[in-house]
Design a protein around this motif. Sequence first.
Motif, PDB file in Angstrom:
ATOM      1  N   ARG A 149     -13.355 -17.929  41.395  1.00 29.16           N
ATOM      2  CA  ARG A 149     -14.693 -17.468  41.789  1.00 29.16           C
ATOM      3  C   ARG A 149     -14.803 -15.944  41.780  1.00 29.16           C
ATOM      4  O   ARG A 149     -15.496 -15.346  42.617  1.00 29.16           O
ATOM      5  N   VAL A 150     -14.111 -15.286  40.848  1.00 24.43           N
ATOM      6  CA  VAL A 150     -14.214 -13.837  40.757  1.00 24.43           C
ATOM      7  C   VAL A 150     -15.606 -13.460  40.256  1.00 24.43           C
ATOM      8  O   VAL A 150     -16.350 -14.290  39.712  1.00 24.43           O
ATOM      9  N   ASP A 151     -15.936 -12.190  40.422  1.00 24.90           N
ATOM     10  CA  ASP A 151     -17.298 -11.710  40.132  1.00 24.90           C
ATOM     11  C   ASP A 151     -17.384 -10.907  38.848  1.00 24.90           C
ATOM     12  O   ASP A 151     -18.425 -10.315  38.563  1.00 24.90           O
ATOM     13  N   GLY A 152     -16.309 -10.901  38.076  1.00 24.07           N
ATOM     14  CA  GLY A 152     -16.343 -10.196  36.810  1.00 24.07           C
ATOM     15  C   GLY A 152     -14.986  -9.636  36.454  1.00 24.07           C
ATOM     16  O   GLY A 152     -13.981  -9.881  37.140  1.00 24.07           O
ATOM     17  N   PHE A 153     -14.991  -8.838  35.384  1.00 17.21           N
ATOM     18  CA  PHE A 153     -13.729  -8.352  34.827  1.00 17.21           C
ATOM     19  C   PHE A 153     -13.869  -6.912  34.355  1.00 17.21           C
ATOM     20  O   PHE A 153     -14.935  -6.489  33.911  1.00 17.21           O
ATOM     21  N   ARG A 154     -12.758  -6.210  34.435  1.00 15.18           N
ATOM     22  CA  ARG A 154     -12.586  -4.943  33.745  1.00 15.18           C
ATOM     23  C   ARG A 154     -11.601  -5.227  32.614  1.00 15.18           C
ATOM     24  O   ARG A 154     -10.503  -5.705  32.835  1.00 15.18           O
ATOM     25  N   TYR A 155     -12.000  -4.987  31.367  1.00 15.91           N
ATOM     26  CA  TYR A 155     -11.191  -5.329  30.200  1.00 15.91           C
ATOM     27  C   TYR A 155     -10.448  -4.094  29.718  1.00 15.91           C
ATOM     28  O   TYR A 155     -11.063  -3.105  29.293  1.00 15.91           O
ATOM     29  N   ASP A 156      -9.132  -4.157  29.776  1.00 18.76           N
ATOM     30  CA  ASP A 156      -8.299  -3.025  29.394  1.00 18.76           C
ATOM     31  C   ASP A 156      -8.400  -2.748  27.890  1.00 18.76           C
ATOM     32  O   ASP A 156      -8.319  -3.671  27.070  1.00 18.76           O
ATOM     33  N   GLN A 157      -8.565  -1.485  27.551  1.00 19.33           N
ATOM     34  CA  GLN A 157      -8.488  -0.979  26.183  1.00 19.33           C
ATOM     35  C   GLN A 157      -9.125  -1.904  25.137  1.00 19.33           C
ATOM     36  O   GLN A 157      -8.454  -2.399  24.226  1.00 19.33           O
ATOM     37  N   VAL A 158     -10.433  -2.107  25.287  1.00 18.57           N
ATOM     38  CA  VAL A 158     -11.176  -2.862  24.275  1.00 18.57           C
ATOM     39  C   VAL A 158     -11.104  -2.158  22.926  1.00 18.57           C
ATOM     40  O   VAL A 158     -11.179  -2.798  21.872  1.00 18.57           O
ATOM     41  N   SER A 159     -10.923  -0.840  22.951  1.00 25.48           N
ATOM     42  CA  SER A 159     -10.782  -0.095  21.699  1.00 25.48           C
ATOM     43  C   SER A 159      -9.542  -0.547  20.928  1.00 25.48           C
ATOM     44  O   SER A 159      -9.528  -0.527  19.692  1.00 25.48           O
ATOM     45  N   VAL A 160      -8.486  -0.977  21.615  1.00 25.46           N
ATOM     46  CA  VAL A 160      -7.304  -1.511  20.935  1.00 25.46           C
ATOM     47  C   VAL A 160      -7.642  -2.862  20.303  1.00 25.46           C
ATOM     48  O   VAL A 160      -7.212  -3.164  19.181  1.00 25.46           O
ATOM     49  N   ILE A 161      -8.408  -3.700  21.015  1.00 25.71           N
ATOM     50  CA  ILE A 161      -8.853  -4.966  20.419  1.00 25.71           C
ATOM     51  C   ILE A 161      -9.615  -4.701  19.132  1.00 25.71           C
ATOM     52  O   ILE A 161      -9.420  -5.380  18.115  1.00 25.71           O
ATOM     53  N   ASP A 162     -10.471  -3.687  19.162  1.00 24.90           N
ATOM     54  CA  ASP A 162     -11.297  -3.363  18.002  1.00 24.90           C
ATOM     55  C   ASP A 162     -10.458  -2.775  16.865  1.00 24.90           C
ATOM     56  O   ASP A 162     -10.566  -3.223  15.708  1.00 24.90           O
ATOM     57  N   HIS A 163      -9.596  -1.822  17.176  1.00 28.72           N
ATOM     58  CA  HIS A 163      -8.886  -1.091  16.120  1.00 28.72           C
ATOM     59  C   HIS A 163      -7.607  -1.803  15.679  1.00 28.72           C
ATOM     60  O   HIS A 163      -7.482  -2.202  14.519  1.00 28.72           O
ATOM     61  N   GLU A 164      -6.660  -1.979  16.610  1.00 28.02           N
ATOM     62  CA  GLU A 164      -5.409  -2.632  16.238  1.00 28.02           C
ATOM     63  C   GLU A 164      -5.608  -4.125  15.990  1.00 28.02           C
ATOM     64  O   GLU A 164      -4.791  -4.766  15.333  1.00 28.02           O
ATOM     65  N   GLY A 165      -6.709  -4.681  16.522  1.00 26.80           N
ATOM     66  CA  GLY A 165      -7.011  -6.089  16.302  1.00 26.80           C
ATOM     67  C   GLY A 165      -7.917  -6.350  15.122  1.00 26.80           C
ATOM     68  O   GLY A 165      -8.374  -7.486  14.921  1.00 26.80           O
ATOM     69  N   ALA A 166      -8.214  -5.303  14.354  1.00 30.34           N
ATOM     70  CA  ALA A 166      -9.084  -5.465  13.189  1.00 30.34           C
ATOM     71  C   ALA A 166      -8.412  -6.395  12.158  1.00 30.34           C
ATOM     72  O   ALA A 166      -7.181  -6.429  12.060  1.00 30.34           O
ATOM     73  N   PRO A 167      -9.213  -7.160  11.400  1.00 29.35           N
ATOM     74  CA  PRO A 167     -10.672  -7.133  11.330  1.00 29.35           C
ATOM     75  C   PRO A 167     -11.359  -8.148  12.248  1.00 29.35           C
ATOM     76  O   PRO A 167     -12.567  -8.351  12.133  1.00 29.35           O
ATOM     77  N   HIS A 168     -10.627  -8.772  13.160  1.00 27.27           N
ATOM     78  CA  HIS A 168     -11.195  -9.866  13.948  1.00 27.27           C
ATOM     79  C   HIS A 168     -11.483  -9.490  15.402  1.00 27.27           C
ATOM     80  O   HIS A 168     -12.092 -10.270  16.128  1.00 27.27           O
ATOM     81  N   GLY A 169     -11.045  -8.288  15.847  1.00 32.42           N
ATOM     82  CA  GLY A 169     -11.147  -7.945  17.261  1.00 32.42           C
ATOM     83  C   GLY A 169     -12.556  -7.840  17.779  1.00 32.42           C
ATOM     84  O   GLY A 169     -12.884  -8.334  18.874  1.00 32.42           O
ATOM     85  N   TRP A 170     -13.437  -7.196  17.009  1.00 32.28           N
ATOM     86  CA  TRP A 170     -14.824  -7.011  17.467  1.00 32.28           C
ATOM     87  C   TRP A 170     -15.522  -8.364  17.605  1.00 32.28           C
ATOM     88  O   TRP A 170     -16.246  -8.594  18.580  1.00 32.28           O
ATOM     89  N   LYS A 171     -15.277  -9.252  16.652  1.00 32.18           N
ATOM     90  CA  LYS A 171     -15.885 -10.587  16.725  1.00 32.18           C
ATOM     91  C   LYS A 171     -15.345 -11.353  17.930  1.00 32.18           C
ATOM     92  O   LYS A 171     -16.090 -12.101  18.583  1.00 32.18           O
ATOM     93  N   PHE A 172     -14.068 -11.173  18.242  1.00 31.90           N
ATOM     94  CA  PHE A 172     -13.531 -11.795  19.454  1.00 31.90           C
ATOM     95  C   PHE A 172     -14.287 -11.306  20.687  1.00 31.90           C
ATOM     96  O   PHE A 172     -14.644 -12.094  21.572  1.00 31.90           O
TER      97      PHE A 172
END
Length: 637
Positions: free
Chosen positions: A314-337
């Motif tokens: 029942r948490v009220d939300g999230f802080r997502y660590d380094q979304v920029s890493v998901i986008d850059h190092e996780g390319a080309p699928h990170g942004w869609k994730f």
Amino acid sequence: MPTSLDYVSTGTPMGANLIADGATFRVWAPNAEGVYILGDFNGRAKGEGSLLNKVDNGHWVGFVRGVKDRDRYIFHVDGKGSSGPKRDPYARELQSPFPADCIIRRSDFPWHKTGFVTPRFPDFVLYQLHVGTYFTPNLPRKGGTFLDVARKIPHLKDLGVTAIQLLPIQEFQTSFSLGYNGTDYFSPEMDFAVRDEDLAPYVDEVNGMLDAWGLRRYRVDDLRGEMNQLKALIDLCHVHGLAIILDVVYNHAGGDFGDQSLWFFDRQPTDGGPWNSLYFSDEGHAGGQVFDFGKPEVRDFLIQNAKFFLDEYRVDGFRYDQVSVIDHEGAPHGWKFCQDLTSTLNHHRPSAIDKAEYWGVNPYVVKPPSEGGAGFDTTLTDGLRIAIRDVIKEASQPDERPLDMTGLARSLWPDGFAEQWRFVQGPENHDIVYRDREPRVAKLGDFNNPRSWYGRSRARVATGISLTAPGIPMLFMGQEFLEDKQWADDFENHADLLLYWAGVDSGDRQMLDHIRFTRELLGLRWRQPALRGDGFRTVYAHDQDRVLAFHRWIPGEGHDVIVVVHLSTFNRFDYRIGFPGGGSWSEVFNSDVYENWVNPNVVGNGGRVLAEPSPMHGFDFSASLVLPANSVLVFAR
């Protein structure tokens, strides 16, 4: 014969789940040659009777009779590269000491019905803390726990923050950690739990909190294990009207994975490289490995993890660590994730806040997927933090040099954001003031003596700007009581960097005055809705005079507020500032009052000023002000 397929269907959830007179087990291991379920319920015998059934999409499933709540279990995976035990990636709880078995858990926590509602996004005021070091009454035997944080809920409630943001609490392998090297995503950190034999006094104390609200008490059995103790922390926060935000790390996992972790889960040969590790790509980050966002099963694992904490905890939300890493190092699928993640959660629980950390700051991270954005609600920004710290540091030099108040003014609203709650700001956070990095703001204000008037007053200015500026403000643990030391997660080797609660408890006058300052300024945010509104304009900035003034209001409604910041070490008199309307304005806040509360030598405007029809700074009216040295003033109708 392999395990039964009773109660197994295409919708059978991942992991271990109690049903009927046993439990279903489901795990993804497409390249494994065999996956066995071993536990208390079958004598841990690896054989045909404990072999799971391989089904479509590389999943292994089965039903085992006689499984009970709190039974221990583990998977045994035979692969092309090795054979041995593997922890369930979806395990809800782990057996101590680590690494050890998984524990089957029933969702039977006795939540209280409080009517708590997650705050509106503009009403968030975040307080960031690290569970293991926030409050540590049992050192040196043990660091801080979820229930130790719970003991400080009345302090945080009284302070006036609306949400506690915990640094990552998922299980990590090492003894001490900031939390960004997690390996077991559904299980809370075991070191943050109170042992069964030590529970009784904790239960008595938290039951005292429940008694104050006339609510049903916990039993000792209700709080056994890290899972229920984290739930108790969240439950007690909601009882007190506080939200809980979890910091989750979906860009990478681990560092020290261990042979039984999800690293090389289906036991492929390790000499093939990280891409043989099932869950991960060959990209590394922060000593760990970046998730392979191209695989639907990996994306689903992370999205289900977020849904799990929303539903189960029942948490009220999230802080997502380094979304920029998901986008850059996780390319080309990170942004869609990211788009899939936020779209799912916004549909599942639209009231929960999704806060992204993205460097450099990218407004598209908070735009909806329909506009090409990542769909997060808000994002961490660094412009105001840097500007506040720069002017406070420069102000501490032994002269009256000009300060970059103009740059501070530009930083108050970063480019590209339509609403003020779309960005999060604050002068301190866990990264910045971690050991051997940057000083805390009190020390920036006076490096040689943070407890001097210079250090205290400049710390008030730094916090005062953050709590009156646009954006969701965030305090870091101890900021409210003038903590001037950096912090560290390793309390055994850095006990000198633990928070100085002893000063608060003993009635340290300077610390209590700073708590009062923070509490009453946060109270002002509630009394003055403009401080949470989208109306904003810089009124005036003067580098030589070290003065900044800005206007806050609610578009279409008014409720105008004028904030004036002054960082000279002397008082200024008859200093004229433009005002958006004529007549009497109340001086509703003056930080100089909190110097040796109540400051017998307070400098200010006697509680009110008169705005006269003398045009200035783009307004038709202006008022002559007294500006105390190192101060924040707030004026309202």
